[in-house]
Design a protein around this motif. Structure first.
Motif, PDB file in Angstrom:
ATOM      1  N   ASN A  56      -3.388   7.934  -6.200  1.00 16.74           N
ATOM      2  CA  ASN A  56      -2.470   7.064  -5.487  1.00 16.74           C
ATOM      3  C   ASN A  56      -1.013   7.469  -5.667  1.00 16.74           C
ATOM      4  O   ASN A  56      -0.188   7.215  -4.787  1.00 16.74           O
ATOM      5  CB  ASN A  56      -2.671   5.619  -5.942  1.00 16.74           C
ATOM      6  N   SER A  57      -0.683   8.084  -6.800  1.00 15.60           N
ATOM      7  CA  SER A  57       0.699   8.513  -6.986  1.00 15.60           C
ATOM      8  C   SER A  57       1.058   9.622  -6.003  1.00 15.60           C
ATOM      9  O   SER A  57       2.146   9.617  -5.408  1.00 15.60           O
ATOM     10  CB  SER A  57       0.932   8.966  -8.430  1.00 15.60           C
TER      11      SER A  57
ATOM     12  N   LYS B 210       0.850  -1.180   0.000  1.00 14.26           N
ATOM     13  CA  LYS B 210       0.000   0.000   0.000  1.00 14.26           C
ATOM     14  C   LYS B 210       0.887   1.232   0.000  1.00 14.26           C
ATOM     15  O   LYS B 210       1.734   1.403   0.849  1.00 14.26           O
ATOM     16  CB  LYS B 210      -0.908   0.009   1.229  1.00 14.26           C
ATOM     17  N   GLN B 211       0.662   2.115  -0.957  1.00  9.19           N
ATOM     18  CA  GLN B 211       1.522   3.268  -1.098  1.00  9.19           C
ATOM     19  C   GLN B 211       1.361   4.268   0.026  1.00  9.19           C
ATOM     20  O   GLN B 211       2.147   5.174   0.177  1.00  9.19           O
ATOM     21  CB  GLN B 211       1.261   3.964  -2.440  1.00  9.19           C
ATOM     22  N   THR B 212       0.338   4.110   0.860  1.00  6.46           N
ATOM     23  CA  THR B 212       0.069   5.086   1.902  1.00  6.46           C
ATOM     24  C   THR B 212       0.619   4.689   3.256  1.00  6.46           C
ATOM     25  O   THR B 212       0.344   5.342   4.248  1.00  6.46           O
ATOM     26  CB  THR B 212      -1.443   5.313   2.015  1.00  6.46           C
ATOM     27  N   ASP B 213       1.396   3.629   3.347  1.00  3.22           N
ATOM     28  CA  ASP B 213       2.028   3.245   4.599  1.00  3.22           C
ATOM     29  C   ASP B 213       3.063   4.299   4.970  1.00  3.22           C
ATOM     30  O   ASP B 213       3.950   4.608   4.193  1.00  3.22           O
ATOM     31  CB  ASP B 213       2.711   1.881   4.415  1.00  3.22           C
TER      32      ASP B 213
ATOM     33  N   VAL C 181       0.021   2.191 -11.434  1.00  2.04           N
ATOM     34  CA  VAL C 181       0.604   3.208 -10.558  1.00  2.04           C
ATOM     35  C   VAL C 181       1.371   2.589  -9.397  1.00  2.04           C
ATOM     36  O   VAL C 181       2.301   3.202  -8.845  1.00  2.04           O
ATOM     37  CB  VAL C 181      -0.503   4.154 -10.038  1.00  2.04           C
ATOM     38  N   TYR C 182       1.037   1.358  -9.028  1.00  6.25           N
ATOM     39  CA  TYR C 182       1.667   0.711  -7.879  1.00  6.25           C
ATOM     40  C   TYR C 182       3.066   0.195  -8.180  1.00  6.25           C
ATOM     41  O   TYR C 182       3.849  -0.044  -7.261  1.00  6.25           O
ATOM     42  CB  TYR C 182       0.791  -0.436  -7.380  1.00  6.25           C
TER      43      TYR C 182
END
Length: 304
Positions: free
Chosen positions: A258-259, A21-24, A223-224
Motif C-alpha cells: 500500500n505504501s 484509499k491511497q490508490t485514488d 501505513v495509511y
C-alpha cells in the motif's frame, strides 16, 4: 452558527469511510482561494450545530449513536470543572463514518459535563477533490486537518492537544489525559511529519529522507497514516510535499504494498507515469494478483 445546504440531483452513500484509499488517482487542484461552495442536502459544510445533525438526512446515524452511548458519568464528573475552562473545535465530515461514530458521542459527553456549548465550534468539511478537507469559511486554515474527526482542545487561545480520528481509549478516558497535557493522539506521527516539513523546508526534508525514515520507523499507527496525510496536502496544492511524504512512507513501510501504491497514485496525479508504473509494479511484487494495483498499473501504462 450556520450550515450550508443545497439540493442534490443524485444520492451519495451516507456511510462513506473517511480513511482515504491511497490508490485514488484523481488530479488535485491548486489551493482553494475562494470559499468552498455549498454542496448537497446529504452533506453539511461549514459551521454547524447539533440541530443540523438531527435533520432527516443525518438523524439516521446521529440519533441512534447519541441515544445508545452510555456516558461514564463518574469519570466525566472528575474533569467537568476543568474542561469548562477550554474551548473545543471539531472538524468532521458528515460523509465520514468515523465522524458519524465519534461526534454524537462527543455531544453526549459534553452535555453530561455541563460544558458551555458556546465554547464548542463544529465545522463540517468537504470530501470533494477540488475542496478536499476544506470548509466554506476556511476555519481549518493553518490547523493541519488530515484525518476526521479532529477534536482540538484550546486554552487561553492556544491548542493544548487534539483527538485525531479515534480516541486512543474512549473520549471520556482521553480527555483527562489531554487536560494533563500528557497525551499522544491516535495519528500523532502525521503531525510530527507536518512539523518537520515546516521547520526543515521541502529540500532539506528530501535530502534527509533516510534519517527521517530511521527516526520514524515503527511509529506511525499504520501505513495509511502518512498515505492519508500525503494525499491531503497534495490535494490542497502542496504536490511536491505530498510526494515527498509518500516516498518517506515507502521507506518506513518497505514491505507494505500500500505504501508503493500510495506513491504511485501521487505520481499518476502528476502525470509522471513512468514513475507511477515503477511504484505500482513494486506494489504488485508484494501483493501478486491484486486487481486494484493491476488496474492502476494498466491505466498508467495506457497513459504513458
Amino acid at each position: 452558527m450556520r450550515s450550508y445546504l443545497i439540493l442534490l440531483s443524485f444520492l451519495i452513500p451516507l456511510l462513506t469511510a473517511c480513511k482515504d484509499k491511497q490508490t485514488d488517482t484523481t488530479v488535485a487542484g491548486d489551493p482553494v482561494e475562494e470559499a468552498v461552495a455549498p454542496d448537497t442536502e446529504d452533506k453539511l459544510l461549514g459551521l454547524i450545530e447539533k440541530d443540523d445533525l438531527m435533520k432527516p438526512a443525518f438523524e439516521d446515524w446521529f440519533q441512534p449513536t447519541y441515544e445508545d452511548y452510555q456516558v461514564n458519568t463518574g469519570l466525566v464528573d472528575s474533569f467537568k470543572e476543568e474542561l469548562a475552562e477550554y474551548e473545543i473545535e471539531v472538524f468532521m465530515g458528515t460523509w465520514c463514518e468515523d465522524s458519524q461514530r465519534e461526534v454524537p458521542t462527543l455531544y453526549k459527553i459534553l452535555e453530561a459535563a455541563d460544558f458551555p456549548m458556546e465554547q464548542l465550534t463544529v465545522v463540517a468539511i468537504d470530501d470533494e477533490i477540488e475542496n478536499y478537507k476544506l470548509s466554506p469559511g476556511k476555519e481549518e486554515y493553518g490547523k493541519n486537518i488530515h484525518h476526521v474527526p479532529t477534536i482540538i482542545f484550546n486554552k487561553d487561545e492556544a491548542e493544548v492537544n487534539r483527538i485525531i480520528e479515534y480516541p486512543v481509549r474512549t473520549i471520556e478516558e482521553d480527555i483527562p489525559v489531554i487536560l494533563s497535557e500528557n497525551y499522544l493522539p491516535y495519528y500523532y506521527v502525521a503531525d510530527l511529519i507536518h512539523n518537520k516539513l515546516n521547520s526543515m523546508g521541502l529540500e532539506a526534508f528530501k535530502a534527509n529522507m533516510e534519517s527521517l525514515a530511521s527516526e520514524f520507523e515503527g511509529k506511525p499507527r499504520d501505513v495509511y497514516e502518512l498515505n492519508t496525510y500525503a494525499k491531503t496536502i497534495f490535494r490542497q496544492g502542496k504536490k511536491e510535499e505530498g510526494i515527498a511524504v509518500a516516498k518517506l512512507n515507502t521507506m518506513i513501510y518497505p514491505e507494505d504494498a500500500n505504501s508503493y501504491a500510495g506513491l504511485g497514485a501521487r505520481f499518476s496525479d502528476m502525470e509522471r507515469y513512468e514513475e507511477a508504473i515503477a511504484q505500482f509494479e513494486k506494489a504488485l511484487e508484494l501483493a501478486p494478483g491484486d486487481s486494484e494495483f493491476q488496474g492502476l498499473l494498466d491505466e498508467a501504462k495506457e497513459k504513458l
